[in-house]
Design an enzyme around this catalytic site. Structure first.
Site, mmCIF file in Angstrom:
data_model
loop_
_atom_site.group_PDB
_atom_site.id
_atom_site.type_symbol
_atom_site.label_atom_id
_atom_site.label_comp_id
_atom_site.label_asym_id
_atom_site.label_seq_id
_atom_site.Cartn_x
_atom_site.Cartn_y
_atom_site.Cartn_z
ATOM 1 N N HIS A 223 9.136 -9.347 10.419
ATOM 2 C CA HIS A 223 9.625 -10.645 10.884
ATOM 3 C C HIS A 223 10.612 -11.284 9.903
ATOM 4 O O HIS A 223 11.208 -12.318 10.202
ATOM 5 C CB HIS A 223 8.451 -11.593 11.162
ATOM 6 C CG HIS A 223 7.734 -12.090 9.942
ATOM 7 N ND1 HIS A 223 6.582 -11.513 9.464
ATOM 8 C CD2 HIS A 223 8.011 -13.106 9.103
ATOM 9 C CE1 HIS A 223 6.157 -12.156 8.396
ATOM 10 N NE2 HIS A 223 7.019 -13.138 8.151
ATOM 11 N N ASP A 251 4.263 -5.278 11.872
ATOM 12 C CA ASP A 251 5.037 -6.190 11.020
ATOM 13 C C ASP A 251 5.508 -5.483 9.752
ATOM 14 O O ASP A 251 5.027 -5.743 8.658
ATOM 15 C CB ASP A 251 4.211 -7.424 10.658
ATOM 16 C CG ASP A 251 5.089 -8.570 10.154
ATOM 17 O OD1 ASP A 251 6.323 -8.442 10.220
ATOM 18 O OD2 ASP A 251 4.528 -9.589 9.693
ATOM 19 N N SER A 337 6.093 -13.918 2.705
ATOM 20 C CA SER A 337 6.122 -12.816 3.668
ATOM 21 C C SER A 337 6.929 -11.639 3.155
ATOM 22 O O SER A 337 7.997 -11.810 2.561
ATOM 23 C CB SER A 337 6.733 -13.276 4.996
ATOM 24 O OG SER A 337 5.746 -13.753 5.863
#
Length: 395
Positions: A223, A251, A337
């Site tokens: 993402h 992911d 992230s």
């Protein structure tokens, strides 16, 4: 017992219990990592060293037992305080062998295969990458496997329909229901793991390389990037193009490093992103519940915690379903992230890349007095996919 004896005859429990002296000792853990472990796991640095030494042996023992028990190995977990290994078994006659090898044992009713079947039934990409996802029941926002409880923990919204509750109840004691306190979200906001990419919105995960061609890549969260896009580093200069990107459902993303004159790579993870000291990564792992792990990311820097659940499915921002994540309780916030999650100790092993967390006004939950709920995408799954396609290994 003849077959069982043949199955376990080659197994040398004492050999597995001995640490691998060729890769260092718990005393060799960098000071910054040891301090973070002591801080986040609420123990002294001496206790952290002891915990890592015990964990190293326990993880090796678990790997050996999984290979020898096959389908009768029904899951495993480490005691969060002592690091001692417990193995779940679906057959009682496995118990003496597990105990003799040096682990505790619990005979369970369901086991890993049955719990995985429930997870598949609830929803997800049963056919792997590219397969159409099965829609989860209305009001369900996530679930994960709890091997110690021999159950799947399903999180639902408070307004979940009666039909959803009835469906979950049909699984009996193999499923337990928890109410959601907040909506999980993806945490997006020399080249080392944990360093800032794309303006600091995300972090680098791990450097990987094709050892035959010497072509270099990095793995980060899917993402964090766009398919066909270009990734930039902490100073804004180009790193390279996105080769593949998977999100939602999975992911992770593979980025080819083409600007090799600017970016020097190696098996390193930054302990104070960006431009702090670094630890060297030696291979990868897929640790059991209870294993201590640390995370490096550009927002919260170096934080540590324990693995708290496996095979997590979760609904991000009430929009994007994610599957196959590992749940852990280190502090994670937006910007982390894609960052590195790894087991530390005599060897530092890659575990996965940060995916998301449940936050309170953008803060990890420990900052409001609650246990952290964070997620990463396992590097074992990334390498199982990108390895055959691109020949990459952790560098």
């Amino acid at each position: 017992m003849g077959l069982l004896g043949a199955l376990f005859a080659p197994f040398d429990a004492a050999a597995v219990a001995r640490p691998d002296t060729g890769h260092g000792h718990a005393e060799d853990v960098p000071a910054a990592v040891l301090a973070a472990l002591a801080r986040d796991l609420d123990m002294t640095e001496d206790q952290a060293r002891q915990r890592l030494a015990v964990q190293e042996r326990a993880v090796a023992l678990n790997t050996a037992l999984r290979g020898r028990m096959g389908k009768d190995h029904a899951g495993s977990w480490l005691d969060a305080d002592t690091g001692r290994l417990t193995v779940a078994a679906t057959r009682a006659d496995q118990a003496p062998r597990v105990v003799a090898a040096g682990a505790d044992v619990r005979v369970v009713r369901h086991g890993a295969a049955a719990l995985a079947a429930i997870s598949d039934d609830l929803g997800g990409h049963r056919g792997g990458r590219g397969a159409k996802a099965v829609t989860a029941p209305e009001g369900v926002v996530g679930w994960y496997t709890d091997p110690a409880g021999d159950r799947v923990v399903v999180t639902i919204r408070r307004d979940a329909a009666r039909a959803t509750l009835d469906r979950l109840a049909a699984y009996g004691d193999a499923v337990v229901v928890a109410r959601a306190t907040a909506q999980p979200t993806a945490t997006w906001q020399y080249l080392h793991g944990g360093d800032a990419i794309n303006g600091g919105n995300c972090s680098n995960g791990f450097n990987v390389v094709n050892p035959t061609t010497s072509v270099r890549y990095l793995i980060t969260a899917g993402h964090c990037v766009t398919a066909g896009g270009t990734v930039t580093g902490q100073d804004g200069s180009v790193i390279g193009p996105v080769v593949e990107r998977w999100f939602p459902g999975f992911d992770d993303a593979l980025v080819r490093v083409t600007n090799t004159a600017q970016w020097v790579q190696g098996p390193w993870v930054d302990t104070n992103p960006s431009n702090g000291a670094a630890v060297t990564i030696d291979g990868y792992s897929d640790g059991p519940v209870g294993a201590a792990v640390c995370k490096s990311g550009v927002k919260t820097r170096l934080t540590c915690g324990h693995i708290t659940g496996k095979d997590q499915s979760v609904l991000y921002d009430n929009v994007n379903w994610m599957y196959g994540l590992t749940r852990f309780d280190a502090c994670v916030e937006k910007g982390d992230s894609g960052g590195s999650v790894y087991q530390t100790g005599p060897q530092n092993r890659a575990e996965g890349v940060v995916s998301g967390a449940t936050l309170d006004a953008g803060r990890c939950l420990e900052k409001v007095g609650l246990p952290n709920v964070s997620f990463y995408y396992p590097i074992a799954d990334s390498l199982a996919y990108y390895g055959p396609r691109y020949g990459v290994v952790v560098s």
